[in-house]
Design an enzyme around this catalytic site. Sequence first.
Site, short mmCIF file in Angstrom:
data_model
loop_
_atom_site.label_atom_id
_atom_site.label_comp_id
_atom_site.label_asym_id
_atom_site.label_seq_id
_atom_site.Cartn_x
_atom_site.Cartn_y
_atom_site.Cartn_z
N SER A 65 59.13 25.15 30.65
CA SER A 65 59.30 26.59 30.47
C SER A 65 58.39 27.43 31.37
O SER A 65 58.00 28.54 31.00
CB SER A 65 59.11 26.99 29.00
OG SER A 65 60.08 26.35 28.19
N HIS A 106 61.59 11.47 34.60
CA HIS A 106 61.70 12.70 33.81
C HIS A 106 61.98 12.33 32.35
O HIS A 106 62.68 11.35 32.08
CB HIS A 106 62.84 13.58 34.36
CG HIS A 106 62.80 14.97 33.77
ND1 HIS A 106 63.30 15.25 32.52
CD2 HIS A 106 62.32 16.13 34.26
CE1 HIS A 106 63.11 16.54 32.27
NE2 HIS A 106 62.51 17.10 33.31
N GLU A 142 54.73 17.22 31.99
CA GLU A 142 55.75 18.02 31.31
C GLU A 142 55.78 17.66 29.82
O GLU A 142 56.45 16.70 29.42
CB GLU A 142 57.13 17.70 31.91
CG GLU A 142 57.24 18.03 33.38
CD GLU A 142 58.68 18.34 33.77
OE1 GLU A 142 58.90 19.41 34.33
OE2 GLU A 142 59.58 17.53 33.49
N GLY A 191 62.48 24.06 35.72
CA GLY A 191 63.88 23.82 35.38
C GLY A 191 64.68 25.11 35.44
O GLY A 191 65.10 25.57 36.51
N GLY A 192 64.87 25.72 34.29
CA GLY A 192 65.73 26.91 34.16
C GLY A 192 65.47 28.00 35.20
O GLY A 192 66.40 28.52 35.81
N GLU A 222 63.91 13.48 30.27
CA GLU A 222 65.34 13.44 29.91
C GLU A 222 65.95 12.10 30.32
O GLU A 222 66.88 11.61 29.67
CB GLU A 222 66.07 14.62 30.57
CG GLU A 222 65.72 15.93 29.87
CD GLU A 222 65.86 17.17 30.74
OE1 GLU A 222 66.50 17.11 31.80
OE2 GLU A 222 65.30 18.21 30.34
N ASN A 282 63.79 21.73 39.53
CA ASN A 282 64.60 20.61 39.04
C ASN A 282 65.87 21.23 38.44
O ASN A 282 65.81 21.83 37.38
CB ASN A 282 63.83 19.83 37.98
CG ASN A 282 64.70 18.78 37.30
OD1 ASN A 282 65.81 18.48 37.76
ND2 ASN A 282 64.21 18.21 36.21
N TRP A 283 66.94 21.08 39.17
CA TRP A 283 68.19 21.72 38.71
C TRP A 283 68.86 21.01 37.54
O TRP A 283 69.75 21.53 36.93
CB TRP A 283 69.17 21.80 39.90
CG TRP A 283 68.92 22.99 40.78
CD1 TRP A 283 67.87 23.87 40.71
CD2 TRP A 283 69.74 23.44 41.86
NE1 TRP A 283 67.98 24.83 41.68
CE2 TRP A 283 69.13 24.59 42.40
CE3 TRP A 283 70.93 22.97 42.43
CZ2 TRP A 283 69.69 25.29 43.48
CZ3 TRP A 283 71.47 23.65 43.50
CH2 TRP A 283 70.85 24.81 44.02
N LYS A 284 68.44 19.75 37.30
CA LYS A 284 69.09 18.96 36.24
C LYS A 284 70.59 18.88 36.51
O LYS A 284 70.98 18.77 37.66
CB LYS A 284 68.74 19.54 34.87
CG LYS A 284 67.23 19.75 34.71
CD LYS A 284 66.80 20.08 33.33
CE LYS A 284 65.28 20.24 33.31
NZ LYS A 284 64.73 20.44 31.98
N GLY A 294 62.59 23.43 28.29
CA GLY A 294 63.82 24.11 27.91
C GLY A 294 63.75 24.82 26.56
O GLY A 294 64.75 25.24 26.00
P1 13P Z 1 62.40 24.12 31.99
O1 13P Z 1 61.63 24.82 33.06
O2 13P Z 1 63.83 24.55 31.90
O3 13P Z 1 61.68 24.13 30.67
O4 13P Z 1 62.47 22.58 32.45
C1 13P Z 1 61.30 21.95 32.81
C2 13P Z 1 61.65 20.64 33.38
O5 13P Z 1 62.08 19.73 32.69
C3 13P Z 1 61.50 20.46 34.83
O6 13P Z 1 61.62 19.12 35.20
#
Ligand code: 13P
Length: 258
Positions: free
Chosen positions: A216, A99, A170, A237-238, A101, A13-15, A176
Site C-alpha cells: 500500500s 512474492h 512486503e 502495486g496498485g 501472492e 509490480n503490475w500483478k 492491497g
Molecule cells: P499494493 O501496493 O497494491 O499494496 O501491492 C504491493 C505489492 O504487493 C507489490 O509487490
Amino acid sequence: MNRKYRKTLIAGNWKMNKTPTETKAFMTELKGLLPKGRWCDIALCVPAVCIPAAVRAMRETRVGIGAENCNPNPSGAYTGEVSTAMLVDAGCKYVIIGHSERRAMGETDEEVNAKTKAALEAGLIPIVCCGESLEQREADITEEWISMQIKLALAGISEDKIRKVVIAYEPIWAIGTGRTATPEQAEEVCQLIRTVVRKLFGSKNARATTILYGGSMNDKNAYELLAQPDIDGGLIGGASLVPSKFVKIIEDANQPTA
Ligand code: 13P
C-alpha cells in the site's frame, strides 16, 4: 534511503493487470510525465505477455522492465513457464521473486532460492520478496520469520553476486489493503534485513544492498517511508498502475538524504 552507499529503486509490480495494448498506452503517458534528470532507478515489472510492448515503449528511457516470476530451469518440459534466458532475450532487466501472492500459490523457500540464483546467473536483477502475515506479526515472530526467509532465499549466493540482489519487505497484511506499515514498522524490519545480510555477507555488502518496502505504498505515504534510513525504495502495486501516482512516488524519492 542512503544514496551515498546504495541505489534507490522505485519498482512497480503490475500483478495480473493490463493487456499489451494498455501497456503501450500507459508507457506513452508515463514517458510524458517522467521527471528530467537522473534521480533514482525505475523499474516496471509487468505480466509476461506485456514485456515486449513495455520494452519497446521504454527503449530510449531509463525505465527498466522486469518480469513478475521466472522458472529456475534453463529449458525443458515445464508447460506455461518462462526461463530467465527468455526474459533476458525479451529485454528484461529485473525479475520479482518470491512474492507473497506466489508463495500463497505454493512457491517454496527452496524455489525462491533456486530462482534467485538462476536470475543472477542470467544477469537479471532479482527483487526478492519477504514478509510476514498478520498472525505472525501478532504472535511476535516477525523477526524470526523474516530472518528465516532471507537466509533461505540467499543461501549459497556468492559474495560477488549479492550486491546485484534487491530485497523487498512486503508485510502481507499491508498488501492491497490500504493499511500501510508505519514508517517506523517498515524501517524496523528493513533494518533487521540489513543486519541479516551483514551477518551473511559482511558489512560492506550489507551497506550496499538496496532494500525496498512494499504494501500500500502510494503517492500520499511514500515520502515518509522513503525518508527512513534503511528503506531504499518501493515495490508498488496498485499505485504503479496509474502514471501520475507512480511518477509522484519517483519524485518523492528525490528528497535529501543523510
Ligand atoms: P499494493 O501496493 O497494491 O499494496 O501491492 C504491493 C505489492 O504487493 C507489490 O509487490
